[in-house]
Design an enzyme around this catalytic site. Structure first.
Site, PDB file in Angstrom:
ATOM      1  N   ARG A  28       2.830  -9.717  -0.360  1.00  0.00           N
ATOM      2  CA  ARG A  28       1.401  -9.472  -0.869  1.00  0.00           C
ATOM      3  C   ARG A  28       1.086 -10.149  -1.912  1.00  0.00           C
ATOM      4  O   ARG A  28       1.635 -10.204  -2.991  1.00  0.00           O
ATOM      5  CB  ARG A  28       1.411  -7.873  -1.241  1.00  0.00           C
ATOM      6  CG  ARG A  28       0.433  -7.098  -1.032  1.00  0.00           C
ATOM      7  CD  ARG A  28       0.312  -5.636  -1.528  1.00  0.00           C
ATOM      8  NE  ARG A  28       0.883  -4.761  -0.293  1.00  0.00           N
ATOM      9  CZ  ARG A  28       1.514  -3.852  -0.400  1.00  0.00           C
ATOM     10  NH1 ARG A  28       1.897  -3.214  -1.489  1.00  0.00           N
ATOM     11  NH2 ARG A  28       2.027  -3.118   0.798  1.00  0.00           N
ATOM     12  N   GLY A  40      -2.398   4.840   9.673  1.00  0.00           N
ATOM     13  CA  GLY A  40      -1.312   5.290  10.515  1.00  0.00           C
ATOM     14  C   GLY A  40      -0.255   6.671  10.184  1.00  0.00           C
ATOM     15  O   GLY A  40       0.492   7.085  11.086  1.00  0.00           O
ATOM     16  N   ARG A  55       5.684   5.756 -10.377  1.00  0.00           N
ATOM     17  CA  ARG A  55       5.199   5.517  -9.037  1.00  0.00           C
ATOM     18  C   ARG A  55       4.273   4.507  -9.111  1.00  0.00           C
ATOM     19  O   ARG A  55       3.849   4.075 -10.049  1.00  0.00           O
ATOM     20  CB  ARG A  55       4.519   6.927  -8.557  1.00  0.00           C
ATOM     21  CG  ARG A  55       4.462   7.093  -7.228  1.00  0.00           C
ATOM     22  CD  ARG A  55       5.682   7.416  -6.344  1.00  0.00           C
ATOM     23  NE  ARG A  55       5.627   7.727  -5.163  1.00  0.00           N
ATOM     24  CZ  ARG A  55       5.301   7.437  -3.936  1.00  0.00           C
ATOM     25  NH1 ARG A  55       5.118   5.789  -3.967  1.00  0.00           N
ATOM     26  NH2 ARG A  55       5.121   7.878  -2.818  1.00  0.00           N
ATOM     27  N   LYS A  56       3.422   4.249  -7.955  1.00  0.00           N
ATOM     28  CA  LYS A  56       2.489   3.064  -7.858  1.00  0.00           C
ATOM     29  C   LYS A  56       1.359   3.676  -8.571  1.00  0.00           C
ATOM     30  O   LYS A  56       1.243   4.717  -8.776  1.00  0.00           O
ATOM     31  CB  LYS A  56       2.150   2.956  -6.337  1.00  0.00           C
ATOM     32  CG  LYS A  56       1.463   4.128  -5.672  1.00  0.00           C
ATOM     33  CD  LYS A  56       0.835   3.234  -4.282  1.00  0.00           C
ATOM     34  CE  LYS A  56       0.069   4.603  -3.513  1.00  0.00           C
ATOM     35  NZ  LYS A  56      -0.408   3.964  -2.389  1.00  0.00           N
ATOM     36  N   CYS A  86      -3.227   4.511   3.596  1.00  0.00           N
ATOM     37  CA  CYS A  86      -3.445   3.202   3.054  1.00  0.00           C
ATOM     38  C   CYS A  86      -4.817   2.592   3.645  1.00  0.00           C
ATOM     39  O   CYS A  86      -5.401   1.496   2.990  1.00  0.00           O
ATOM     40  CB  CYS A  86      -2.455   2.167   3.438  1.00  0.00           C
ATOM     41  SG  CYS A  86      -0.595   2.598   2.940  1.00  0.00           S
ATOM     42  N   GLY A  87      -5.317   3.073   4.647  1.00  0.00           N
ATOM     43  CA  GLY A  87      -6.473   2.975   5.327  1.00  0.00           C
ATOM     44  C   GLY A  87      -7.799   3.448   4.544  1.00  0.00           C
ATOM     45  O   GLY A  87      -8.787   3.484   5.101  1.00  0.00           O
TER      46      GLY A  87
END
Ligand code: SF4
Length: 500
Positions: free
Chosen positions: A57, A429, A166-167, A434-435
């Protein structure tokens, strides 16, 4: 302590850099489970779906890039990858299919054009998102890209920021078109004018940002960011983000991974205590929130041709279906940016591309280029608003294939309904979102469902505000993928608000 905290306590994430030469020599099979996770600190992702073929990424702050950078990315995709790259909802790029021994040469080529992959995964501050038309858009209150860069430079490569619970997602934007989905971010700085009302005080009014914290989409679902009733002037915006990040680092929960996002600390503390801690660390009382300059609802994707604030210049937003672009197309985009613009390129949170700074006199030439029949500036609404996460081909969390299905579904809807007008359809998904399916007109979340005794690919469908008042406003659950276009056609065919 969860497994990831254990890994971090054994060896900090960035330290795996020193093991990379050994792994390059011994091959991917030698990589330990802990180091497979730590490699994500470097932006290198082991993929269970494709063992031995990695994903990288590439961080692109504010989505601001140029032809030189995207040419190198396209060449890397051809030389070491699969012949395509994915543009993500965080305005960055994902390369796929390279080997562990190719990482060093990929980094060298990226660094030669000012790009890095550091800290783009796991418990790090992810690519900082900003308006893709920063500095150019006719409807921005202020250009926030300098603040994005200032904050970015504080943490990239700095081990002080690599052990977050965490992120951590951040947006800093001065755009008044709500193009970065601020409500979904851990930190959201959105345009505001201070003071909100009343008599201006010394040094004011100032254009800057209102501050909200704790937004998220995964880890139990969408939670909008909580306003802190704080106004941040541009001069302190990056430091405000910095101190909020450090509050999260020092006080964020670290037990169950699905309860570690900043949202859970904000829920525990409340906005008042959070603000007090922020002021203590900043060493000053912060002004209360200014006048919010974002619209109450709606957002813009900056697609199509738009006149910039600079007279005689235009931005051409090109739609990349589901964010996947072949390396040949990307090389051509770079050529077009050099030929018709000034070489600048922007990546958008909608997984699309913008060629900015195109003079009026060159606009028709650009529109006539063959590539623009593939990456259209005038794409139908349903294709223009299409976003998709990676899906099952490359993500082991995925329940279904997404990108191809998303494009096929959008094409079928266009064929049956004609142009729907502006409409966003976002695909994730799985529940990790994430989408960004929680902020779409039509949000699709993949799942496996038992229908008539058989386990099949299916989705839950979430309908946004455009569908208010309709019976189907409640999520439609367990919709088999193979009947989804018909189900959506029925809904859209009866929705005047969605069909312009
Ligand atoms: Fe993978 Fe789920 Fe994220 Fe899609 S939403 S990329 S399936 S984790």
């Amino acid at each position: 302590m969860n497994k990831i905290e254990e890994y971090k306590s054994e060896k900090p994430g960035l330290e795996v850099m020193h093991d990379l030469p050994r792994y390059a020599e011994e091959g991917w099979e030698a990589i330990t489970d802990g180091d497979k996770e730590r490699l994500k600190w470097l932006g290198v992702f082991f993929r269970r779906q494709t063992p031995g073929k990695f994903m990288m990424r590439v961080r692109i702050p504010n989505g601001m890039s140029n032809s030189e950078q995207l040419r190198v990315i396209a060449e890397l995709g051809q030389d070491c990858g699969k012949g395509f790259v994915d543009i993500t909802t965080r305005q960055q790029v994902q390369l796929r299919w390279f080997r562990i021994d190719q990482v060093r040469q990929i980094w060298d080529r990226l660094e030669s054009v000012g790009l890095v992959s550091l800290q783009t995964g796991m418990d790090n501050i992810r690519n900082v998102v900003g308006c893709p038309l920063s500095g150019l858009g006719a409807n921005e209150l202020l250009d926030a890209s300098a603040m994005v860069r200032e904050y970015n430079d504080m943490f990239v490569g700095n081990p002080e920021y690599t052990n977050l619970p965490r992120k951590f997602n951040v947006t800093i934007t001065g755009c008044m078109d709500n193009c970065t989905h601020g409500s979904t971010q851990d930190i959201s700085l959105t345009p505001a004018v201070c003071p909100d009302e009343g008599e201006p005080v010394l040094g004011f009014p100032v254009l800057g940002f209102n501050v909200a914290v704790g937004g998220k989409q995964g880890s139990g679902g969408f939670r909008p960011a909580t306003p802190l009733n704080v106004f941040a002037a541009p001069s302190i915006a990056a430091e405000v983000c910095n101190q909020i990040t450090l509050i999260f680092r020092d006080h964020g929960p670290r037990e169950a991974r699905n309860k570690c996002r900043l949202a859970f600390l904000v829920d525990e503390w409340g906005a008042d205590r959070f603000r007090e801690e922020l002021e203590r660390r900043m060493g000053c009382i912060l002004p209360p929130a200014g006048r919010d300059m974002t619209p109450e609802d709606g957002s813009t994707d900056h697609m199509g041709i738009s006149a910039q604030k600079q007279a005689g210049l235009n931005a051409a937003g090109l739609v990349v279906p589901a964010g996947r672009i072949s390396c040949g197309q990307l090389l051509e985009v770079a050529r077009l940016a050099d030929t018709y613009g000034d070489g600048q390129l922007r990546l958008t949170p909608g997984q699309n591309l913008i060629i900015p700074n195109v003079p009026d006199a060159r606009l028709e030439g650009l529109k006539a280029e063959p590539l623009l029949t593939e990456l259209r500036h005038d794409a139908p609404g349903i294709m223009r608003g299409l976003v998709s996460c990676t899906g099952i081909d490359y993500c082991h969390f995925a329940q279904i294939e997404t990108k191809e299905l998303a494009v096929k579904t959008a094409a079928k809807l266009h064929k049956t309904l004609g142009d729907t007008g502006p409409l966003t359809m976002h695909w994730s998904g799985c529940s990790n979102a994430c989408g960004n399916h929680t902020v779409a007109d039509i949000g699709i979340q993949g799942k496996r469902a038992r229908v008539d005794g058989e386990v099949i690919d299916a989705v839950d469908v979430f309908l946004g505000d455009k569908f208010a008042g309709m019976a189907e406003r409640e999520p439609l659950t367990n919709v088999p993928c193979d009947v989804l276009p018909e189900v959506l056609t029925r809904i859209l065919g009866r929705t005047p608000a969605a069909v312009a």
